[in-house]
Design a protein around this motif. Structure first.
Motif, PDB file in Angstrom:
ATOM      1  N   UNK A  22       0.806  -1.220   0.000  1.00 13.67           N
ATOM      2  CA  UNK A  22       0.000   0.000   0.000  1.00 13.67           C
ATOM      3  C   UNK A  22       0.840   1.272   0.000  1.00 13.67           C
ATOM      4  N   UNK A  23       2.128   1.146   0.109  1.00 20.74           N
ATOM      5  CA  UNK A  23       3.020   2.296   0.086  1.00 20.74           C
ATOM      6  C   UNK A  23       3.434   2.575  -1.358  1.00 20.74           C
ATOM      7  N   UNK A  24       3.193   3.779  -1.893  1.00 19.44           N
ATOM      8  CA  UNK A  24       3.611   4.089  -3.270  1.00 19.44           C
ATOM      9  C   UNK A  24       5.122   3.919  -3.480  1.00 19.44           C
ATOM     10  N   UNK A  25       5.910   4.315  -2.484  1.00 24.05           N
ATOM     11  CA  UNK A  25       7.360   4.189  -2.585  1.00 24.05           C
ATOM     12  C   UNK A  25       7.770   2.722  -2.718  1.00 24.05           C
ATOM     13  N   UNK A  26       7.253   1.868  -1.858  1.00 22.48           N
ATOM     14  CA  UNK A  26       7.601   0.441  -1.880  1.00 22.48           C
ATOM     15  C   UNK A  26       7.014  -0.223  -3.121  1.00 22.48           C
ATOM     16  N   UNK A  27       5.801   0.146  -3.513  1.00 23.40           N
ATOM     17  CA  UNK A  27       5.184  -0.412  -4.719  1.00 23.40           C
ATOM     18  C   UNK A  27       6.070  -0.146  -5.941  1.00 23.40           C
ATOM     19  N   UNK A  28       6.555   1.063  -6.059  1.00 25.46           N
ATOM     20  CA  UNK A  28       7.428   1.416  -7.190  1.00 25.46           C
ATOM     21  C   UNK A  28       8.727   0.607  -7.132  1.00 25.46           C
ATOM     22  N   UNK A  29       9.315   0.467  -5.950  1.00 29.79           N
ATOM     23  CA  UNK A  29      10.547  -0.312  -5.789  1.00 29.79           C
ATOM     24  C   UNK A  29      10.304  -1.779  -6.180  1.00 29.79           C
ATOM     25  N   UNK A  30       9.203  -2.345  -5.721  1.00 29.33           N
ATOM     26  CA  UNK A  30       8.898  -3.750  -6.008  1.00 29.33           C
ATOM     27  C   UNK A  30       8.633  -3.954  -7.492  1.00 29.33           C
ATOM     28  N   UNK A  31       7.775  -3.138  -8.085  1.00 30.83           N
ATOM     29  CA  UNK A  31       7.375  -3.366  -9.475  1.00 30.83           C
ATOM     30  C   UNK A  31       8.442  -2.980 -10.490  1.00 30.83           C
ATOM     31  N   UNK A  32       9.148  -1.882 -10.241  1.00 31.23           N
ATOM     32  CA  UNK A  32      10.106  -1.401 -11.240  1.00 31.23           C
ATOM     33  C   UNK A  32      11.533  -1.885 -11.012  1.00 31.23           C
ATOM     34  N   UNK A  34      12.557  -4.769  -8.199  1.00 34.01           N
ATOM     35  CA  UNK A  34      12.624  -6.179  -7.804  1.00 34.01           C
ATOM     36  C   UNK A  34      12.014  -7.105  -8.847  1.00 34.01           C
ATOM     37  N   UNK A  35      10.920  -6.690  -9.468  1.00 30.79           N
ATOM     38  CA  UNK A  35      10.255  -7.529 -10.459  1.00 30.79           C
ATOM     39  C   UNK A  35      10.724  -7.250 -11.883  1.00 30.79           C
ATOM     40  N   UNK A  36      11.706  -6.389 -12.054  1.00 27.14           N
ATOM     41  CA  UNK A  36      12.262  -6.137 -13.385  1.00 27.14           C
ATOM     42  C   UNK A  36      12.841  -7.438 -13.931  1.00 27.14           C
ATOM     43  N   UNK A  37      12.582  -7.711 -15.191  1.00 23.70           N
ATOM     44  CA  UNK A  37      12.958  -9.002 -15.792  1.00 23.70           C
ATOM     45  C   UNK A  37      14.461  -9.185 -15.975  1.00 23.70           C
ATOM     46  N   UNK A  38      15.196  -8.087 -16.056  1.00 19.62           N
ATOM     47  CA  UNK A  38      16.623  -8.234 -16.334  1.00 19.62           C
ATOM     48  C   UNK A  38      17.319  -8.979 -15.197  1.00 19.62           C
ATOM     49  N   UNK A  39      18.192  -9.890 -15.584  1.00 19.86           N
ATOM     50  CA  UNK A  39      18.951 -10.670 -14.618  1.00 19.86           C
ATOM     51  C   UNK A  39      20.413 -10.259 -14.737  1.00 19.86           C
ATOM     52  N   UNK A  40      20.928  -9.662 -13.680  1.00 20.00           N
ATOM     53  CA  UNK A  40      22.289  -9.138 -13.705  1.00 20.00           C
ATOM     54  C   UNK A  40      23.298 -10.082 -13.063  1.00 20.00           C
ATOM     55  N   UNK A  41      22.803 -11.058 -12.299  1.00 16.07           N
ATOM     56  CA  UNK A  41      23.680 -12.026 -11.639  1.00 16.07           C
ATOM     57  C   UNK A  41      22.871 -13.277 -11.336  1.00 16.07           C
ATOM     58  N   UNK A  42      23.538 -14.428 -11.333  1.00  9.68           N
ATOM     59  CA  UNK A  42      22.849 -15.692 -11.059  1.00  9.68           C
ATOM     60  C   UNK A  42      22.442 -15.846  -9.598  1.00  9.68           C
ATOM     61  N   UNK A  43      23.206 -15.274  -8.704  1.00 14.63           N
ATOM     62  CA  UNK A  43      22.884 -15.360  -7.277  1.00 14.63           C
ATOM     63  C   UNK A  43      21.808 -14.320  -6.953  1.00 14.63           C
TER      64      UNK A  43
END
Length: 166
Positions: A22-32, A34-43
């Motif tokens: 419900x937090x706009x700040x956390x929602x943006x962090x999660x969606x843009x 954490x859930x971004x498709x790019x994978x920068x490292x295997x771990x």
């Protein structure tokens, strides 16, 4: 091992995705981020670390007690400043309240600083450190992602804790 399995089951029961935020700040962090498709490292923890550095456009980073994480981020983001406070982002494998208070009192963190703590569910001791850490007053937002936890210091935000599946 049993602690980790039980901890994971509890995590799954409590966790949510972006729809439970419900937090706009956390929602943006999660969606843009954490859930971004790019994978920068295997771990997984390092992948989140690298995506977070990019998402917040971190300029000054500190990596505590994890040489491998420091090397990974130096290779991926060569223009970062290391160990030049105040830190935009701190990555720690072990972060006890004592170390956190040293960061705070030493002026090494600012209002929008973020701390990533790796392996918060690996042992009962680490879990207890995490839970006591997120109860500290200056911490306003914490996110349990099972493999690591995120701590935000944002004075303008209400204290909230999120459990997010990534």
């Amino acid at each position: 091992m049993l602690f980790r399995v039980l901890s994971y089951l509890k995590f799954l029961q409590k966790s949510t995705n972006e729809h439970g935020v419900h937090s706009p700040f956390v929602f943006k962090f999660v969606t843009q981020c954490l859930y971004a498709k790019k994978k920068l490292h295997n771990r997984k923890a390092f992948n989140v670390f690298l995506k977070t550095v990019n998402f917040f456009d971190a300029k000054s980073v500190s990596v505590l007690d994890n040489l491998e994480a420091a090397q990974v981020v130096m290779q991926s983001v060569p223009d970062l400043h290391f160990e030049q406070p105040p830190f935009d982002l701190v990555y720690a494998e072990n972060l006890e309240i004592f170390h956190f208070n040293q960061l705070l009192s030493g002026g090494k963190l600012h209002n929008n600083s973020l701390i990533l703590v790796e392996g918060i569910h690996t042992s009962r001791e680490k879990w207890e450190q995490w839970t006591s850490l997120i109860s500290e007053t200056p911490i306003t937002v914490s996110i349990d992602m099972f493999h690591l936890g995120a701590i935000f210091i944002r004075r303008e935000q209400e204290k909230e804790h999120f459990t997010i599946r990534i």
